[in-house]
Motif scaffolding. Structure first.
Motif, short mmCIF file in Angstrom:
data_model
loop_
_atom_site.label_atom_id
_atom_site.label_comp_id
_atom_site.label_asym_id
_atom_site.label_seq_id
_atom_site.Cartn_x
_atom_site.Cartn_y
_atom_site.Cartn_z
N PRO A 57 -50.60 -8.10 -18.33
CA PRO A 57 -50.76 -8.47 -16.92
C PRO A 57 -52.22 -8.66 -16.51
N MET A 58 -53.12 -7.82 -17.05
CA MET A 58 -54.55 -7.98 -16.75
C MET A 58 -55.07 -9.31 -17.27
N ALA A 59 -54.73 -9.64 -18.49
CA ALA A 59 -55.20 -10.88 -19.08
C ALA A 59 -54.64 -12.08 -18.33
N GLN B 100 -43.40 -14.28 -12.78
CA GLN B 100 -43.03 -14.90 -11.51
C GLN B 100 -44.14 -15.84 -11.03
N GLY B 101 -43.74 -16.95 -10.46
CA GLY B 101 -44.72 -17.92 -9.98
C GLY B 101 -45.03 -19.00 -10.99
N ARG C 256 -34.72 -13.81 -21.35
CA ARG C 256 -34.40 -13.77 -19.92
C ARG C 256 -35.12 -12.59 -19.24
N TYR C 257 -35.22 -11.47 -19.94
CA TYR C 257 -35.95 -10.32 -19.38
C TYR C 257 -37.43 -10.65 -19.20
#
Length: 260
Positions: free
Chosen positions: A129-131, A53-54, A44-45
Motif C-alpha cells: 500500500p505504501m508503494a 479500489q479506484g 477477486r479478493y
C-alpha cells in the motif's frame, strides 16, 4: 580401488540429488495445478481489496488474464513447495549429520510455511500500500491519467510481495545452516556490515523513494538479521555443549578401558 569407490560415491550423491529435485519439481507441478483452482477467488479478493479500489484494470493482450492466473497459481505452488523443498534438502544432507543434528535441523521445516505467510502479510498489507500510494501520488502530481493494465498492476504487486516474503525466511535459514555447521554467530557478526548493506539496498529497492517508507521496511529487515544472529548463537552454544559432552564421554570410556 579407492578412486573407484570415491567415483561411485559421487555418482550416488548426484543420483540422490536428482531424485530430490524430481520430488520437488513434482510437488511444484501438483501445486501449480491446484493453484489454478484457487486463482479465481484469490484474484477477486486482491481486486476487491482497498488498495485496488479506484483502479480500472485493463487487458492489453489476450494472454493477460491467463498470465495473471498463472502468476497466482505459481505463488500458491511456491508456498506449498517451499517447506517440502527444505525437507528434501534436509533429507539430502542428513546422512552426513549426527543423530542429534538431524533432529535439531528437522524441527525447523514446519516453520518455513509460517514465516513465509507472516512475510506475505507484512508485504501485502504494509509495504505494497505504501508503494502504491507513493506511485499514484507522483502520477497525479504529473497530471497523468491512470490507465493500468492488469498485467502491470499484478507484476508490481508480486515484485514487492515475493522478495519481502522470502526475506522473512532469513532467521530460519540461518538457524538451519548453523545446525548444519555451515554458519555460526562469529561468522555472522563479521558479515554484519555486508549484510546490513544488502538488506538496506533491498529495502530501498522495494519501497517508494522516501525516507519514511524505507525506514518502515528497513528496520524489520535489520531486526530479522539480528534475531538470526541471536538464534544462531543459541544453536551454536548447544552444539558446543553437545561436543564437549561427547568428548567427555569418549575420554571417560578411554580411561575406563585403560584402567580395565
Amino acid at each position: 580401488m579407492t578412486q573407484q569407490n570415491e567415483e561411485m560415491t559421487i555418482t550416488e550423491h548426484l543420483s540422490e540429488l536428482r531424485k530430490r529435485l524430481i520430488y520437488v519439481l513434482s510437488v511444484f507441478v501438483l501445486g501449480l495445478v491446484a493453484g489454478f483452482f484457487v486463482a479465481d477467488p484469490v484474484y477477486r479478493y486482491l481486486t476487491k481489496a482497498e488498495s485496488a479500489q479506484g483502479f480500472v484494470l485493463h487487458a492489453f493482450s489476450f494472454w493477460d488474464g491467463i498470465g495473471i492466473y498463472m502468476k497466482i497459481a505459481g505463488l500458491f505452488s511456491l508456498i506449498i513447495t517451499l517447506p517440502f523443498t527444505v525437507f528434501q534438502i534436509w533429507k539430502f544432507v542428513s546422512p552426513g549429520l549426527r543423530p542429534r543434528e538431524r533432529k535439531a535441523t528437522l524441527k525447523y521445516v514446519p516453520y518455513v510455511f509460517l514465516l513465509f505467510l507472516v512475510g506475505l502479510a507484512f508485504a501485502y498489507y504494509v509495504v505494497f500500500p505504501m508503494a502504491l500510494a507513493f506511485t499514484t501520488t507522483i502520477t497525479e502530481k504529473m497530471g497523468l491519467v491512470e490507465t493500468y493494465g492488469m498485467k502491470q498492476y499484478f507484476s508490481f504487486l508480486f515484485g514487492i510481495v515475493l522478495p519481502v516474503s522470502l526475506l522473512f525466511e532469513l532467521p530460519l535459514l540461518i538457524m538451519f545452516l548453523t545446525g548444519l555447521r555451515i554458519l555460526n554467530p562469529i561468522r555472522l557478526r563479521k558479515m554484519r556490515r555486508v549484510a546490513y548493506f544488502v538488506l538496506i539496498f533491498i529495502a530501498v529497492v522495494v519501497t517508494p523513494p522516501d525516507f519514511i517508507s524505507d525506514l518502515l521496511v528497513m528496520i524489520p529487515l535489520l531486526l530479522l538479521y539480528e534475531i538470526s544472529v541471536f538464534l544462531s548463537a543459541i544453536v551454536y552454544r548447544k552444539q558446543l555443549a553437545a561436543d564437549e559432552a561427547a568428548e567427555a564421554r569418549y575420554v571417560r570410556a578411554e580411561n575406563e578401558q585403560s584402567a580395565g
